[in-house]
Design a protein around this motif. Structure first.
Motif, PDB file in Angstrom:
ATOM      1  N   HIS A  33       0.832  -1.198   0.000  1.00  0.00           N
ATOM      2  CA  HIS A  33       0.000   0.000   0.000  1.00  0.00           C
ATOM      3  C   HIS A  33       0.865   1.246   0.000  1.00  0.00           C
ATOM      4  O   HIS A  33       1.907   1.283   0.636  1.00  0.00           O
ATOM      5  CB  HIS A  33      -0.913  -0.001   1.230  1.00  0.00           C
ATOM      6  N   SER A  34       0.407   2.251  -0.707  1.00  0.00           N
ATOM      7  CA  SER A  34       1.177   3.487  -0.784  1.00  0.00           C
ATOM      8  C   SER A  34       1.093   4.252   0.528  1.00  0.00           C
ATOM      9  O   SER A  34       0.029   4.337   1.145  1.00  0.00           O
ATOM     10  CB  SER A  34       0.648   4.360  -1.915  1.00  0.00           C
ATOM     11  N   VAL A  37      -1.171   7.847   0.465  1.00  0.00           N
ATOM     12  CA  VAL A  37      -2.617   8.046   0.524  1.00  0.00           C
ATOM     13  C   VAL A  37      -2.953   9.030   1.648  1.00  0.00           C
ATOM     14  O   VAL A  37      -2.446   8.904   2.763  1.00  0.00           O
ATOM     15  CB  VAL A  37      -3.348   6.698   0.742  1.00  0.00           C
ATOM     16  N   SER A 135       3.588   3.696  -5.785  1.00  0.00           N
ATOM     17  CA  SER A 135       3.004   2.587  -6.537  1.00  0.00           C
ATOM     18  C   SER A 135       4.090   1.562  -6.799  1.00  0.00           C
ATOM     19  O   SER A 135       5.207   1.908  -7.143  1.00  0.00           O
ATOM     20  CB  SER A 135       2.433   3.120  -7.844  1.00  0.00           C
ATOM     21  N   PHE A 142      -5.158   5.807  -8.868  1.00  0.00           N
ATOM     22  CA  PHE A 142      -5.279   6.682  -7.702  1.00  0.00           C
ATOM     23  C   PHE A 142      -6.458   7.631  -7.883  1.00  0.00           C
ATOM     24  O   PHE A 142      -6.671   8.149  -8.980  1.00  0.00           O
ATOM     25  CB  PHE A 142      -4.005   7.508  -7.505  1.00  0.00           C
ATOM     26  N   ILE A 150      -4.067  12.717  -2.663  1.00  0.00           N
ATOM     27  CA  ILE A 150      -4.343  11.330  -3.022  1.00  0.00           C
ATOM     28  C   ILE A 150      -5.369  10.797  -2.029  1.00  0.00           C
ATOM     29  O   ILE A 150      -5.085  10.670  -0.840  1.00  0.00           O
ATOM     30  CB  ILE A 150      -3.067  10.469  -2.971  1.00  0.00           C
ATOM     31  N   TYR A 152      -7.344   7.887  -2.553  1.00  0.00           N
ATOM     32  CA  TYR A 152      -7.560   6.445  -2.551  1.00  0.00           C
ATOM     33  C   TYR A 152      -6.621   5.789  -3.541  1.00  0.00           C
ATOM     34  O   TYR A 152      -6.266   6.370  -4.568  1.00  0.00           O
ATOM     35  CB  TYR A 152      -9.019   6.153  -2.926  1.00  0.00           C
ATOM     36  N   GLN A 153      -6.184   4.559  -3.220  1.00  0.00           N
ATOM     37  CA  GLN A 153      -5.310   3.811  -4.131  1.00  0.00           C
ATOM     38  C   GLN A 153      -5.951   2.475  -4.460  1.00  0.00           C
ATOM     39  O   GLN A 153      -6.307   1.713  -3.565  1.00  0.00           O
ATOM     40  CB  GLN A 153      -3.941   3.564  -3.457  1.00  0.00           C
ATOM     41  N   GLN A 169     -15.947   6.682  -4.584  1.00  0.00           N
ATOM     42  CA  GLN A 169     -14.742   7.329  -4.051  1.00  0.00           C
ATOM     43  C   GLN A 169     -14.574   8.726  -4.659  1.00  0.00           C
ATOM     44  O   GLN A 169     -14.191   9.674  -3.969  1.00  0.00           O
ATOM     45  CB  GLN A 169     -13.498   6.479  -4.368  1.00  0.00           C
TER      46      GLN A 169
END
Lengths: 174, 671
Positions: A33-34, A37, A135, A142, A150, A152-153, A169
């Motif tokens: 996960h980034s 976010v 990423s 995104f 940002i 949401y990913q 989203q």
């Protein structure tokens, strides 16, 4: 003291046992996960990859929520998600893209056969922008909110049942 | 019928294991009140035993004789039944019986015969059957050949062995049955992973298993000794050959596995700190420590509790290794078929056996009297230092392997690789090299620093000289590697000191074993250091006719042509290599395509020269007709595996020497 010490191996073992048992009960989430976010989009200034389509500049990605799609012409799941991206475009969503380690000819051919949902395509020859976004693979999508953060990913290709979720989203990111 | 017969043999073996456990219980209880004659003799031979645990004076070998005879035979039958079951599984693979799920999923009728046979253990179920077979065979071996141990302790040992066996029989029968039928039968099999279609596979896993399971014998001995409160030189001498044998197999398995990964995976590396590699390294580290501490126990009756602890830890590490490999809770390049049910099963077994044994340790070891003591500067002192350093290395590898799991429990994702392990372990390993050099130069019980300094003069001078020469040649760029090579030279010289100026023909074989094994450590360290400091790598995309240089070599891509094998086709490059003005030679790296299952592999082409290896890999071609060629020049890299081989050879000599000496001692005692 010596008495206590003799039981130490068992206690240590119990701890390790609990650890591996917990690992077994909760299967690991292998996706990366980034960490970006919830944070503002990093400063990106990617040149245009195709003539007639602008590149990516972070300052321009503001004002309304949009999708930023990380893709490549050499990526098979990117072909799979193309119809869903076209559907999102038809729903009025602006989709900008970052092409990873790609060439203009290859991207041109890719868009010709899979459709072109993109308003902008930035050229990320060495994956620098991709890493800045946090990423770790292609494709990733995104959600960028109106303030340029940002929100949401989405990792992996966008499936048909992901479309309503992404629209929700985007709604939230207004 | 073969599959059914195999399953029946497995169940029968399990039944015999149950009988063995019950009988052992009885015999061990009888043995508590009656100690064998042999134990007596040992007690009087060591002065510290006088006020020790063995106060019984009943000289009744006959007290437990009848149940013991039965116990020995049952253990033998159990071993034979397990072996039969495994042989039947191999028969199914040899006949390519596609009505068996395991064969259909892992074999193919067109595979070369060696891989059909190896396919029997190249999968989860088959490898677990191999494990249990080796376990049962080892139990049978203990039952047939062990005459030194007190009757009660032997019975308790066989009972522990049966208890371990039962757990694994249950695992096979309920969670990993290799004999399940497929109805209707498959027309043909799915094939074996091409990466595994290599002679390396035929030997690597069975060797490691022999090592893992050999440690289970040491574990059973330790449990038996704890149950009977019988820890002394006799116990150590009984356990030592098993530890040595297990350790030899682990050494060979790790060395072969490392070389296999090196030439088969085409990455140019020989160790990746992958969890599964660590899973084989950890038992080896524990076994190495155990090997040295058991010698202190056998020779000087010291380190009793510590040796027991190590015997338990060594097998615990084997089981944790099996668990890590089979449960898939850690990310690894070794993609085994992962099944949470199986993971849970092995974890439960791990909890029962290791948890139980450690609880027994906590409860009993306090009642085991302290063995003889020694001075700090002595052979024992050096062996304790060796044990401490090995334990530190073991601890670091253990933490590094499991840390990602702990971090994950705390919600953080991370992986731990070479940078951590190298940084944390290299200093400890170098300190260990110094201790290894010093140990054999010291006398048992008591020695003094000045004498050590005098004996270490030549090795130290050799190390200093080597350091000065290499440092002058390459400068300070690779300081740690240069230091490591210098220490390896010092260790190499120090390791042969024990046989210098001795009558070589009268030098006992186990001393030769130690000398060769320590020399092997030096050789291996030198190889690792040389590879890490001096290797050169070159990645280039070249067309046919072009050339590229790596190290002292000029490599020309002469052409790329198709090639064909028994069950694969390939693109093969012809590389013409010339070193300086030397003779030209050719290398043929391949990209292989296997059809069952459809897979691509890289076959590296490697040439071995006296001073290293040239390693070549053929990559993808591009639209312009250029080919990716990846080249490494690895000076002295072969020393790594040569050293591993020497270490194993040293172990083998020590094993032969020890067994012969014990035999002779037994024969003399009987006269």
């Amino acid at each position: 003291m010596r008495r206590v010490l003799l039981w130490a191996p068992l206690v240590l073992f119990a701890l390790v046992f609990a650890l591996v048992a917990s690992g077994l009960l909760r299967p690991a989430d292998r996706t990366v996960h980034s960490a970006m976010v919830g944070k503002p989009l990093p400063a990106l200034a990617l040149p245009a990859l195709l003539p007639g389509k602008p590149g990516i500049a972070s300052a321009e990605l503001k004002g309304k929520p949009r999708l930023l799609n990380v893709f490549a012409s050499w990526c098979i799941p990117c072909i799979a998600e193309a119809p869903q991206l076209m559907k999102l475009k038809q729903a009025g969503v602006e989709i900008d893209a970052i092409a990873i380690r790609d060439t203009p000819e290859a991207v041109q051919a890719f868009l010709a056969s899979n459709g072109d949902p993109y308003a902008r395509i930035g050229d990320d020859k060495a994956s620098r922008a991709q890493l800045a976004l946090g990423s770790s693979g292609v494709p990733e999508t995104f959600v960028i909110d109106a303030a340029g953060r940002i929100a949401y990913q989405h990792i992996g290709d966008v499936r048909a049942d992901d479309v309503p979720m992404l629209l929700a989203q985007l709604e939230k990111a207004k | 019928m073969i599959a059914e017969a195999g399953l029946a043999a497995l169940w029968l073996a399990a039944a015999f294991a149950l009988v063995q456990l019950v009988l052992a219980w009885g015999a061990a209880r009888a043995g508590t009140s009656a100690r064998s004659e042999h134990d007596e003799r040992q007690s009087f031979s060591s002065e510290e035993e006088k006020n020790g645990a063995s106060t019984s004076s009943a000289r009744t070998t006959s007290g437990g004789a009848a149940p013991m005879t039965a116990l020995r035979r049952i253990a033998l039958v159990q071993g034979l039944l397990a072996l039969l079951s495994f042989v039947l599984l191999i028969a199914l693979f040899v006949r390519s019986d596609m009505s068996v799920v395991l064969v259909a999923e892992n074999s193919h009728s067109l595979k070369p015969m060696i891989y059909k046979v190896a396919g029997a253990w190249g999968n989860h179920e088959g490898s677990m059957l191999l494990w249990v077979t080796v376990l049962a065979a080892a139990g049978a071996g203990v039952a047939m050949f062990e005459r030194r141990l007190a009757v009660g302790t032997l019975a308790a040992t066989l009972g522990a062995q049966a208890a371990i066996g039962l757990g694994f029989y249950a695992f096979l029968a309920f969670a990993s049955n290799p004999f399940v039928r497929l109805d209707p039968a498959a027309p043909d099999g799915r094939g074996l992973n091409p990466l595994l279609q290599d002679p390396g596979l035929a030997f690597h896993p069975p060797t490691l298993y022999l090592g893992y399971v050999g440690l289970s014998v040491a574990f059973s001995f330790a449990v038996g000794a704890l149950l009977m409160r019988d820890v002394g030189p006799a116990f150590a001498k009984a356990m030592r050959p098993w530890v040595l044998a297990a350790w030899i197999f682990l050494t060979i398995g790790i060395t072969a596995g490392s070389y296999w990964a090196y030439y088969e995976l085409g990455w140019g590396g020989w160790w990746f700190w992958d969890p599964v590699e660590n899973a084989s390294l950890m038992p080896w580290l524990a076994a190495t420590a155990l090997l040295h501490s058991v010698t202190v126990l056998a020779t000087r009756d010291g380190l009793r509790a510590w040796t027991l602890m190590l015997a338990l830890v060594a097998f615990a590490m084997s089981m944790i290794g099996t668990f890590l490999v089979r449960s898939g809770i850690l990310v690894s390049v070794h993609a085994f078929a992962v099944d949470p049910t199986r993971g849970t099963f092995i974890l439960a077994l791990l909890g029962i056996y290791i948890g139980g044994a450690l609880a027994l340790f906590g409860a009993r070891v306090g009642t085991i009297t302290q063995g003889s003591t020694f001075q700090l500067v002595s052979r024992e002192g050096a062996l304790v230092l060796n044990n401490l350093l090995l334990s530190v290395i073991l601890g670091v590898v253990f933490i590094g392997t499991l840390y990602p799991l702990a971090a994950q429990a705390a919600g953080v994702q991370l992986s731990i690789g070479a940078p951590f392990f190298n940084k944390a372990l290299v200093p400890v390993a170098l300190a260990l090299a110094v201790a290894t050099a010093a140990g054999p130069l010291l006398r048992w019980r008591r020695d003094n620093m000045n004498a050590l300094a005098k004996r270490a003069l030549v090795p130290a001078a050799a190390a200093g000289g080597a350091f000065a020469v290499i440092f002058a040649l390459v400068g300070g760029a690779h300081f740690v590697s240069v230091l490591a090579i210098a220490l390896a030279v010092g260790l190499g010289v120090a390791s042969v000191v024990p046989v210098v100026r001795r009558n070589l023909r009268r030098t006992p074989l186990h001393v030769w074993g130690m000398v060769i094994a320590h020399l092997g450590v030096a050789v291996s360290i030198a190889g690792m250091a040389a590879d890490s400091a001096f290797k050169t790598e070159r990645l280039a995309a070249i067309s046919v006719g072009q050339n590229v240089t790596v190290g002292p070599f000029r490599v020309t891509l002469a052409d790329v042509h198709p090639a064909i094998g028994p069950n694969w086709s390939a693109l093969e490059a012809r590389l013409q290599v010339r070193r300086g003005d030397g003779e030209m030679f050719e290398l043929f790296p391949q990209q292989r395509f296997f059809s069952t299952p459809p897979t691509n592999t890289n076959e590296a082409a490697i040439t071995t020269l006296l001073d290293g290896q040239l390693y070549t890999v053929l990559g993808q071609g591009d639209a312009q007709g250029r080919w990716q060629i990846r080249l490494w020049w690895k000076p002295f890299v072969t020393l790594i595996w040569l050293g591993g081989g020497l270490i194993a050879l040293g172990g083998l000599l020590a094993l032969i020497g020890r067994v012969r000496r014990e035999r002779r001692a037994d024969a003399e005692a009987e006269e």
